[in-house]
Design a protein around this motif. Structure first.
Motif, PDB file in Angstrom:
ATOM      1  N   LEU A 195       0.848  -1.182   0.000  1.00  0.00           N
ATOM      2  CA  LEU A 195       0.000   0.000   0.000  1.00  0.00           C
ATOM      3  C   LEU A 195       0.888   1.238   0.000  1.00  0.00           C
ATOM      4  O   LEU A 195       1.620   1.471   0.965  1.00  0.00           O
ATOM      5  CB  LEU A 195      -0.880  -0.027   1.259  1.00  0.00           C
ATOM      6  N   LYS A 196       0.861   2.022  -1.092  1.00  0.00           N
ATOM      7  CA  LYS A 196       1.668   3.243  -1.177  1.00  0.00           C
ATOM      8  C   LYS A 196       0.936   4.409  -0.527  1.00  0.00           C
ATOM      9  O   LYS A 196      -0.292   4.496  -0.590  1.00  0.00           O
ATOM     10  CB  LYS A 196       1.970   3.589  -2.631  1.00  0.00           C
ATOM     11  N   VAL A 197       1.702   5.302   0.076  1.00  0.00           N
ATOM     12  CA  VAL A 197       1.116   6.489   0.689  1.00  0.00           C
ATOM     13  C   VAL A 197       1.102   7.627  -0.322  1.00  0.00           C
ATOM     14  O   VAL A 197       1.851   7.622  -1.302  1.00  0.00           O
ATOM     15  CB  VAL A 197       1.860   6.911   1.980  1.00  0.00           C
ATOM     16  N   PHE A 198       0.253   8.605  -0.098  1.00  0.00           N
ATOM     17  CA  PHE A 198       0.149   9.770  -0.972  1.00  0.00           C
ATOM     18  C   PHE A 198       1.279  10.751  -0.680  1.00  0.00           C
ATOM     19  O   PHE A 198       1.947  11.230  -1.576  1.00  0.00           O
ATOM     20  CB  PHE A 198      -1.220  10.429  -0.768  1.00  0.00           C
ATOM     21  N   LEU A 199       1.484  11.051   0.601  1.00  0.00           N
ATOM     22  CA  LEU A 199       2.581  11.919   1.027  1.00  0.00           C
ATOM     23  C   LEU A 199       3.416  11.184   2.065  1.00  0.00           C
ATOM     24  O   LEU A 199       2.875  10.610   3.013  1.00  0.00           O
ATOM     25  CB  LEU A 199       2.059  13.217   1.645  1.00  0.00           C
ATOM     26  N   ASN A 200       4.723  11.208   1.900  1.00  0.00           N
ATOM     27  CA  ASN A 200       5.633  10.544   2.822  1.00  0.00           C
ATOM     28  C   ASN A 200       5.617  11.238   4.186  1.00  0.00           C
ATOM     29  O   ASN A 200       5.309  12.419   4.278  1.00  0.00           O
ATOM     30  CB  ASN A 200       7.056  10.560   2.259  1.00  0.00           C
ATOM     31  N   PRO A 201       5.968  10.487   5.232  1.00  0.00           N
ATOM     32  CA  PRO A 201       5.956  11.090   6.580  1.00  0.00           C
ATOM     33  C   PRO A 201       7.084  12.101   6.749  1.00  0.00           C
ATOM     34  O   PRO A 201       8.110  12.014   6.081  1.00  0.00           O
ATOM     35  CB  PRO A 201       6.175   9.883   7.499  1.00  0.00           C
ATOM     36  N   GLN A 202       6.870  13.048   7.653  1.00  0.00           N
ATOM     37  CA  GLN A 202       7.931  13.996   8.002  1.00  0.00           C
ATOM     38  C   GLN A 202       8.777  13.466   9.145  1.00  0.00           C
ATOM     39  O   GLN A 202       9.895  13.914   9.339  1.00  0.00           O
ATOM     40  CB  GLN A 202       7.331  15.353   8.370  1.00  0.00           C
ATOM     41  N   THR A 203       8.243  12.516   9.910  1.00  0.00           N
ATOM     42  CA  THR A 203       8.990  11.969  11.042  1.00  0.00           C
ATOM     43  C   THR A 203       8.788  10.460  11.134  1.00  0.00           C
ATOM     44  O   THR A 203       7.731   9.944  10.777  1.00  0.00           O
ATOM     45  CB  THR A 203       8.536  12.585  12.384  1.00  0.00           C
ATOM     46  N   ILE A 204       9.822   9.795  11.612  1.00  0.00           N
ATOM     47  CA  ILE A 204       9.759   8.381  11.973  1.00  0.00           C
ATOM     48  C   ILE A 204      10.537   8.257  13.273  1.00  0.00           C
ATOM     49  O   ILE A 204      11.696   8.659  13.351  1.00  0.00           O
ATOM     50  CB  ILE A 204      10.393   7.467  10.914  1.00  0.00           C
ATOM     51  N   LYS A 205       9.893   7.726  14.291  1.00  0.00           N
ATOM     52  CA  LYS A 205      10.538   7.563  15.589  1.00  0.00           C
ATOM     53  C   LYS A 205      10.746   6.071  15.832  1.00  0.00           C
ATOM     54  O   LYS A 205       9.807   5.290  15.762  1.00  0.00           O
ATOM     55  CB  LYS A 205       9.671   8.147  16.704  1.00  0.00           C
ATOM     56  N   VAL A 206      11.987   5.690  16.108  1.00  0.00           N
ATOM     57  CA  VAL A 206      12.324   4.294  16.377  1.00  0.00           C
ATOM     58  C   VAL A 206      12.809   4.187  17.814  1.00  0.00           C
ATOM     59  O   VAL A 206      13.715   4.914  18.225  1.00  0.00           O
ATOM     60  CB  VAL A 206      13.426   3.792  15.418  1.00  0.00           C
ATOM     61  N   THR A 207      12.182   3.299  18.571  1.00  0.00           N
ATOM     62  CA  THR A 207      12.583   3.042  19.950  1.00  0.00           C
ATOM     63  C   THR A 207      12.969   1.572  20.042  1.00  0.00           C
ATOM     64  O   THR A 207      12.167   0.708  19.716  1.00  0.00           O
ATOM     65  CB  THR A 207      11.436   3.342  20.933  1.00  0.00           C
ATOM     66  N   LYS A 208      14.182   1.319  20.463  1.00  0.00           N
ATOM     67  CA  LYS A 208      14.648  -0.053  20.646  1.00  0.00           C
ATOM     68  C   LYS A 208      15.014  -0.195  22.115  1.00  0.00           C
ATOM     69  O   LYS A 208      15.823   0.572  22.631  1.00  0.00           O
ATOM     70  CB  LYS A 208      15.857  -0.322  19.749  1.00  0.00           C
ATOM     71  N   GLU A 209      14.380  -1.154  22.781  1.00  0.00           N
ATOM     72  CA  GLU A 209      14.549  -1.282  24.229  1.00  0.00           C
ATOM     73  C   GLU A 209      14.896  -2.715  24.602  1.00  0.00           C
ATOM     74  O   GLU A 209      14.269  -3.664  24.140  1.00  0.00           O
ATOM     75  CB  GLU A 209      13.245  -0.872  24.923  1.00  0.00           C
ATOM     76  N   LEU A 210      15.903  -2.838  25.447  1.00  0.00           N
ATOM     77  CA  LEU A 210      16.299  -4.144  25.964  1.00  0.00           C
ATOM     78  C   LEU A 210      15.466  -4.433  27.204  1.00  0.00           C
ATOM     79  O   LEU A 210      15.440  -3.647  28.145  1.00  0.00           O
ATOM     80  CB  LEU A 210      17.788  -4.138  26.317  1.00  0.00           C
ATOM     81  N   LYS A 211      14.770  -5.540  27.203  1.00  0.00           N
ATOM     82  CA  LYS A 211      13.955  -5.936  28.353  1.00  0.00           C
ATOM     83  C   LYS A 211      14.847  -6.693  29.338  1.00  0.00           C
ATOM     84  O   LYS A 211      15.514  -7.659  28.971  1.00  0.00           O
ATOM     85  CB  LYS A 211      12.776  -6.814  27.921  1.00  0.00           C
ATOM     86  N   ILE A 212      14.852  -6.234  30.584  1.00  0.00           N
ATOM     87  CA  ILE A 212      15.711  -6.793  31.626  1.00  0.00           C
ATOM     88  C   ILE A 212      14.850  -7.479  32.681  1.00  0.00           C
ATOM     89  O   ILE A 212      13.813  -6.964  33.094  1.00  0.00           O
ATOM     90  CB  ILE A 212      16.543  -5.682  32.298  1.00  0.00           C
ATOM     91  N   GLU A 213      15.293  -8.621  33.117  1.00  0.00           N
ATOM     92  CA  GLU A 213      14.607  -9.365  34.175  1.00  0.00           C
ATOM     93  C   GLU A 213      15.553  -9.480  35.365  1.00  0.00           C
ATOM     94  O   GLU A 213      16.725  -9.817  35.209  1.00  0.00           O
ATOM     95  CB  GLU A 213      14.242 -10.762  33.650  1.00  0.00           C
ATOM     96  N   LYS A 214      15.039  -9.189  36.547  1.00  0.00           N
ATOM     97  CA  LYS A 214      15.824  -9.338  37.773  1.00  0.00           C
ATOM     98  C   LYS A 214      15.163 -10.409  38.632  1.00  0.00           C
ATOM     99  O   LYS A 214      13.958 -10.366  38.846  1.00  0.00           O
ATOM    100  CB  LYS A 214      15.877  -8.037  38.567  1.00  0.00           C
TER     101      LYS A 214
END
Length: 166
Positions: free
Chosen positions: A47-66
């Protein structure tokens, strides 16, 4: 290159200009985030978009277990997973020139990505592809499931058919 205002600060470039080298962002649909098998959602594989985004936010998080160590009684820390979250800024979909229903052509497809599937227990995975934003080495890593979709309709034909969506 001809510019025309669409809404607010969103712009569109005329496709009649032969020097127009803008790559359109698109969604590609897969069986799962680890599969390379494409699937059709709403009758389409992408699915193509009509107008491309101005922002892309990427969050990468390491899940820690104690948890307490049985031998020393001190907390033992270990990584359990890496979680990737991608937030794509405002996208525009437009069918005004074609006089088609933007909801049926685009939005219903994206909404189907949020539907529960009894057979697989998950909806299709989505790849967001836009030129060099994700290279082939990272393509599989940046497949995700759509978890939320907010849509605002901005333009309608006289009969109420929506033709522009944000």
């Amino acid at each position: 290159m001809a510019l025309k205002t669409v809404s607010g600060n969103a712009i569109s470039f005329s496709s009649s200009d032969p020097t127009n080298n803008f790559t359109k962002a698109k969604f590609v649909f897969y069986e799962s985030s680890s599969s390379s098998a494409k699937v059709k959602v709403g009758g389409v594989e992408e699915l193509k978009v009509f107008l491309n985004p101005q922002t892309i936010k990427v969050t990468k998080e390491l899940k820690i277990e104690k948890k307490a160590s049985t031998e020393t009684g001190k907390p033992e820390v270990r990584a359990t997973a890496t979680e990737l979250k991608v937030e794509i800024g405002t996208l525009w979909f437009d069918t005004y020139e074609e006089r088609e229903n933007v909801r049926e052509k685009y939005i219903d497809v994206l909404e189907a990505c949020l539907d529960f599937h009894k057979e697989t227990h998950h909806p299709p995975a989505v790849g967001f592809v836009w030129g060099d934003w994700v290279n082939s080495k990272l393509e599989a890593e940046y497949r995700f499931h759509i978890s939320k979709l907010d849509v605002t309709y901005h333009m309608f034909l006289p009969d109420g058919t929506p033709v522009r969506a944000e």
